[in-house]
Design an enzyme around this catalytic site. Structure first.
Site, PDB file in Angstrom:
ATOM      1  N   ASP A  83     -24.075  -7.627  -0.555  1.00 46.97           N
ATOM      2  CA  ASP A  83     -23.217  -6.713   0.208  1.00 46.97           C
ATOM      3  C   ASP A  83     -23.012  -7.214   1.634  1.00 46.97           C
ATOM      4  O   ASP A  83     -22.003  -6.932   2.254  1.00 46.97           O
ATOM      5  CB  ASP A  83     -23.844  -5.315   0.237  1.00 46.97           C
ATOM      6  CG  ASP A  83     -23.754  -4.656  -1.136  1.00 46.97           C
ATOM      7  OD1 ASP A  83     -22.724  -4.848  -1.805  1.00 46.97           O
ATOM      8  OD2 ASP A  83     -24.718  -3.984  -1.543  1.00 46.97           O
ATOM      9  N   LYS A 101     -19.572   5.378  -8.807  1.00 48.48           N
ATOM     10  CA  LYS A 101     -19.182   4.002  -8.491  1.00 48.48           C
ATOM     11  C   LYS A 101     -17.873   3.629  -9.186  1.00 48.48           C
ATOM     12  O   LYS A 101     -17.029   2.943  -8.633  1.00 48.48           O
ATOM     13  CB  LYS A 101     -20.307   3.049  -8.918  1.00 48.48           C
ATOM     14  CG  LYS A 101     -20.361   1.782  -8.131  1.00 48.48           C
ATOM     15  CD  LYS A 101     -21.659   1.016  -8.364  1.00 48.48           C
ATOM     16  CE  LYS A 101     -22.731   1.393  -7.360  1.00 48.48           C
ATOM     17  NZ  LYS A 101     -23.944   0.576  -7.488  1.00 48.48           N
ATOM     18  N   ASP A 121     -15.581  -6.533  -0.939  1.00 48.17           N
ATOM     19  CA  ASP A 121     -15.912  -6.067  -2.294  1.00 48.17           C
ATOM     20  C   ASP A 121     -14.915  -6.726  -3.261  1.00 48.17           C
ATOM     21  O   ASP A 121     -13.727  -6.390  -3.268  1.00 48.17           O
ATOM     22  CB  ASP A 121     -15.819  -4.538  -2.354  1.00 48.17           C
ATOM     23  CG  ASP A 121     -16.376  -4.005  -3.666  1.00 48.17           C
ATOM     24  OD1 ASP A 121     -16.020  -4.548  -4.738  1.00 48.17           O
ATOM     25  OD2 ASP A 121     -17.174  -3.053  -3.618  1.00 48.17           O
ATOM     26  N   ASN A 162     -30.683 -12.662  -4.565  1.00 46.02           N
ATOM     27  CA  ASN A 162     -31.264 -11.530  -5.288  1.00 46.02           C
ATOM     28  C   ASN A 162     -31.753 -11.993  -6.652  1.00 46.02           C
ATOM     29  O   ASN A 162     -31.636 -13.162  -6.997  1.00 46.02           O
ATOM     30  CB  ASN A 162     -30.249 -10.382  -5.393  1.00 46.02           C
ATOM     31  CG  ASN A 162     -29.000 -10.816  -6.141  1.00 46.02           C
ATOM     32  OD1 ASN A 162     -29.038 -11.167  -7.305  1.00 46.02           O
ATOM     33  ND2 ASN A 162     -27.868 -10.825  -5.441  1.00 46.02           N
ATOM     34  N   LYS A 167     -31.552 -26.079  11.372  1.00 43.38           N
ATOM     35  CA  LYS A 167     -32.712 -25.333  10.887  1.00 43.38           C
ATOM     36  C   LYS A 167     -33.347 -24.569  12.056  1.00 43.38           C
ATOM     37  O   LYS A 167     -33.583 -25.150  13.123  1.00 43.38           O
ATOM     38  CB  LYS A 167     -33.729 -26.294  10.272  1.00 43.38           C
ATOM     39  CG  LYS A 167     -34.902 -25.573   9.660  1.00 43.38           C
ATOM     40  CD  LYS A 167     -35.944 -26.525   9.106  1.00 43.38           C
ATOM     41  CE  LYS A 167     -37.136 -25.708   8.642  1.00 43.38           C
ATOM     42  NZ  LYS A 167     -38.311 -26.530   8.419  1.00 43.38           N
TER      43      LYS A 167
END
Ligand code: CTP
Length: 404
Positions: free
Chosen positions: A281, A341, A310, A212, A291
């Site tokens: 997540d 949250k 988590d 990310n 590969k």
């Protein structure tokens, strides 16, 4: 570096004779860039390694080398130069100068200035490894520490003389960090702080993966700020290309599972856990060991995912959890998602922002969610914000001196 983090600070930078004098040119630039005024004083020996003209150009102030300098009206350079100083920093500090300081000698401008000071004294030693380990030097250093002098370094490594060992002067950036650290309030003194930062990388095959856009900047800034506040900081970092903050113990991991293992192993020994990492997540179920070839699936491969643990919620549910701080990057409705949250993860403090807009930026604007409700902080650069958050965390910690 936060903007002008040394604004208003006045330093006397004392240079003594040693090849490490070349490092002081860069250190002076870092200090003045951060807003400090730097008054350079050099011993005669230091002027053999770098000229007063160079130091004057970099510090923007006249450089003093002699106690007989007529430029000071009352001819008391040793008193005048240190009176407005917030600290005297001796860098490089030679073995000879440490010996002089330890014995209270005052036979030139710099040693007289140190003896006549009424401000803190920091020394950054630089010398050959044999000179450093010599019992006489070690005795002098122990005496200086006992007298309240702060000794920064030395480093270990290859020396100008070609030998390898302890005695190298801290690099300019490390010396700078240590000086900034000296001026910070020690609100986390005696506390152990565990921090995760950066993204995680979940492999698809040995060459591809899912990650990310977290840069790690906020987590690294918090690690630096916590260290400067006196904490013993352990930083668990996902794949980022950021230098380790000075004085911080860092462990690099790649996947969420590796980050989980590293955190769970250390969490119980820490007082605070700050979970800044953008943990994936999900991970790819059964990543391929070879590969994946373009032709292998007769088209586009399909991936299936399994949920990652988590990390924050796991630590928060330990029997004796550290004080847990979560981060939430939301793309909208921050107030609703932040409060929800915090409750879901069962953490006392959650710091929320409109994440995707701040990834990779050098500033951030956050909202604090705790049992009392929410507090909005103004937009700040990440280093200033990190120092503010460290103070916010410190004042919420249980006072361990009250726990028997
Ligand atoms: N976190 C964690 N482990 C995970 C996922 C998140 O420790 N597997 C931590 C993050 O480091 C952060 C907090 O949980 O401190 C919130 O992360 P976020 O991704 O916003 O929360 P999620 O529970 O994944 O919720 P969302 O559905 O918004 O992604």
């Amino acid at each position: 570096m936060a903007i002008a983090e040394l604004a208003g600070k006045h330093l006397v930078l004392g240079m003594t004779g040693g090849i490490a004098c070349y490092k002081i040119a860069e250190l002076t630039r870092l200090l003045t860039k951060a807003g400090a005024t730097v008054q350079v004083a050099m011993t005669e020996a230091a002027t053999q390694f770098i000229t007063p003209v160079t130091m004057q150009a970099l510090s923007g102030r006249p450089v003093y080398t002699s106690q007989w300098d007529g430029r000071i009206d009352n001819n008391m350079a040793h008193i005048d130069l240190s009176r407005e100083a917030d600290a005297i920093v001796i860098a490089p500090a030679s073995a000879d100068f440490l010996a002089k300081l330890a014995h209270g000698m005052a036979d030139d401008l710099l040693s007289t200035l140190c003896l006549a000071r009424d401000c803190p004294l920091l020394v950054v030693p630089a010398m050959n490894r044999q000179m450093w380990t010599n019992p006489a030097t070690q005795r002098n250093v122990a005496q200086l520490r006992a007298d309240g002098v702060l000794v920064l370094g030395p480093d270990s490594g290859v020396q100008a003389c070609g030998e390898t060992g302890d005695g190298r002067m801290l690099e300019p950036q490390a010396s700078y960090e240590a000086i900034v650290s000296f001026f910070q309030p020690k609100v986390l003194s005696g506390r152990c702080v565990l921090i995760t930062a950066g993204p995680t990388f979940e492999p698809i095959d040995p060459v591809r993966g899912i990650t990310n856009r977290s840069s790690g900047k906020m987590g690294f800034a918090l690690a630096r700020a916590a260290q400067q506040a006196g904490a013993d900081v352990r930083l668990i970092a996902g794949p980022v290309s950021l230098p380790t903050p000075w004085g911080v113990a860092r462990e690099d991991v790649e996947t969420a599972l590796q980050m989980y293992d590293a955190v769970v192993q250390r969490a119980q020994d820490c007082d605070v856990f700050i979970s800044v990492a953008a943990v994936a997540d999900w991970r790819v179920d059964r990543a391929s060991e070879e590969k994946i070839k373009k032709t292998a699936h007769g088209g586009v491969p399909s991936l299936s995912f399994v949920e990652n643990p988590d990390i924050l919620a796991t630590v928060a549910r330990l029997t004796n959890p550290p004080y847990c701080v979560g981060f939430a990057a939301e793309s909208g409705e921050l107030v609703v998602h932040g409060a929800e949250k915090r409750a879901r993860k069962q953490v006392p403090l959650l710091i929320g922002n409109l994440g995707p807009k701040t990834f990779g930026r050098d500033d951030n604007e956050v909202v604090l969610f705790d049992a009392q409700g929410l507090t909005r902080l103004p937009r700040m650069d990440k280093d200033t914000l990190a120092a503010t958050l460290v103070r916010e965390i410190a004042r919420r910690l249980p006072d361990t001196s009250l726990i028997s």
